[in-house]
Scaffold this active site. Structure first.
Site, PDB file in Angstrom:
ATOM      1  N   LYS B  96       9.119  17.675  20.812  1.00  0.00           N
ATOM      2  CA  LYS B  96      10.068  17.622  19.681  1.00  0.00           C
ATOM      3  C   LYS B  96      11.508  17.525  20.177  1.00  0.00           C
ATOM      4  CE  LYS B  96       6.826  19.792  16.486  1.00  0.00           C
ATOM      5  NZ  LYS B  96       5.692  20.171  17.354  1.00  0.00           N
ATOM      6  N   ARG B  97      11.749  16.622  21.119  1.00  0.00           N
ATOM      7  CA  ARG B  97      13.060  16.449  21.687  1.00  0.00           C
ATOM      8  C   ARG B  97      13.915  15.507  20.834  1.00  0.00           C
ATOM      9  NH1 ARG B  97      10.989  20.228  24.335  1.00  0.00           N
ATOM     10  NH2 ARG B  97      11.170  20.405  26.600  1.00  0.00           N
TER      11      ARG B  97
END
Lengths: 272, 272
Positions: B96-97
């Site tokens: 979830k960057r």
């Protein structure tokens, strides 16, 4: 660190400068590459040379993850060094994390408890239960992305929603979350005039402001629109300070660059 | 991995199961804790026992970061093991960057190039230039958060915006980004009826669907509303499979749980 201690440090140093440790093996002086841990050596030199002009350091985790396990070690050594030698300095893990509740808890523990950062940046898209786990630690802070300094900020953050904009809605809604007094917000300097609107919603919160310098934002404008009675700002500079010289005098040049900004900040603080 | 190869594997195994490797030292059988790398030992056993029923594995990076450098090593060993022994398996770094362009590039290189994952999950809040760096690698994919499976999804993602909702706007706008054919989307199973609306916007894209099982979503509903002619789904299960037993038979029990889901999936695929 308490917000009160952060404010005291800002007044003592007459600075609200945060230095971004975006340490990239391709950009640091090449002679450091023969060292055992070039990234840590670079960070240590920068920190030792600039700490009297800065109140916060902000390693961006991407630069460390890009080096795998070694990078993680460099990051750990950097935060350990800061906590041991400069405990008065506010530390920010610029990680932009956020996941479902139990998973966010893992990130929060990793950065705030295990590594011992004072704060971590968090993305708001997944809502309340993705952010609250970062707010459960006494004297620790989550810094929520509100309005970022990049071009893509205009894709979603500034969309109109319920007669306001998404980034304002994020700020408004987050005020009701548990332990929201531990929240700070990322607001990019490239849109300084937006700061006036934001101050109407959160007059007292600290704002982490990237984008001054390399990304084109003006310190004077940021202060004009965003400063509150406790300063309430952490203005970040990364490349403009840490990569100002490619030779062995890089710590001195970084210190000189940081001092220039600190003096401008001291001047702005005279208006308080 | 190409989307074509992923589809071929789905048809061969009659499965679109993704197993989430949310490996937590506090939840794995205690006898493993005496091993040199308990997390990797656990993952290896799970993978060896379940690979014939699954087409994808998804380690969530939070669980590895929580263990610091050691955790990063366990993650590296896990992806190396998958790539070497089961190259036909699709791998997802659930990270979830998302950050400004040059920083997202660092994350993209770390996960897709250095570590060799086929895909990485990405948060949309910072917009186009925060996501596009993840789309620049041939046969690699970014899986964009659209509608997540947690409670907080209703804080922002479902807000009305321009006569639609934020999550639909995210999907619509992302279609115009460079190399958008390499995008997949996270859509939580707890809101299966939303899948029908999403399929109107992206009929052909793959959707990664968390929330079946432990979080209450129904596989039948997910298939009813979300399946397309190429299946187009990766349905994730983590806790329900990997923590189904706390004793030394955990690999067999995990395999049995995975097989139950695979059979339900095979049944759903008969409707194609």
């Amino acid at each position: 660190m308490t917000t009160k201690d952060l404010i005291a440090q800002i007044h003592k140093k007459k600075s609200f400068l945060c230095i971004g440790l975006d340490t990239d093996l391709e950009k640091i002086p090449t002679y450091l590459l023969s060292e055992e841990d070039p990234i840590f050596s670079f960070n240590k030199a920068i920190i030792d040379a600039t700490h009297q002009f800065a109140v916060a350091y902000k390693p961006n985790t991407a630069f460390y993850e890009a080096c795998g396990r070694k990078g993680w070690k460099s990051l750990t050594k950097t935060i350990d060094y800061l906590n041991k030698n400069y405990p008065e300095i506010f530390t920010i893990a610029d990680a932009k994390r956020g996941d479902i509740g139990n998973t966010s808890s893992m990130y929060a523990k990793a950065f705030l408890q295990e590594m011992g950062f004072d704060s971590v940046t968090v993305a708001p898209y997944m809502g309340k239960d993705s952010v609250e786990p970062f707010l459960q630690f006494r004297d620790k802070h989550a810094i929520l992305l509100a309005l970022t300094s990049n071009e893509g900020a205009f894709d979603f953050q500034t969309l109109e929603i319920d007669n306001t904009t998404l980034y304002k809605k994020v700020i408004e809604i987050s005020k009701d979350w548990k332990n929201s007094e531990r929240l700070m917000y990322v607001v990019g300097a490239t849109k300084a005039e937006y700061l006036a609107e934001i101050r109407k919603i959160i007059p007292d919160s600290f704002l982490l402001v990237p984008g001054v310098g390399a990304q084109g934002g003006s310190l004077v404008d940021v202060c004009k629109y965003g400063m509150n009675k406790n300063v309430g700002l952490l203005v970040n500079s990364s490349r403009g300070i840490i990569y100002a010289s490619e030779s062995s005098n890089f710590p001195e040049i970084a210190a000189a660059k940081a001092e220039v900004i600190q003096r401008e900040m001291a001047k702005q603080m005279e208006n308080l």
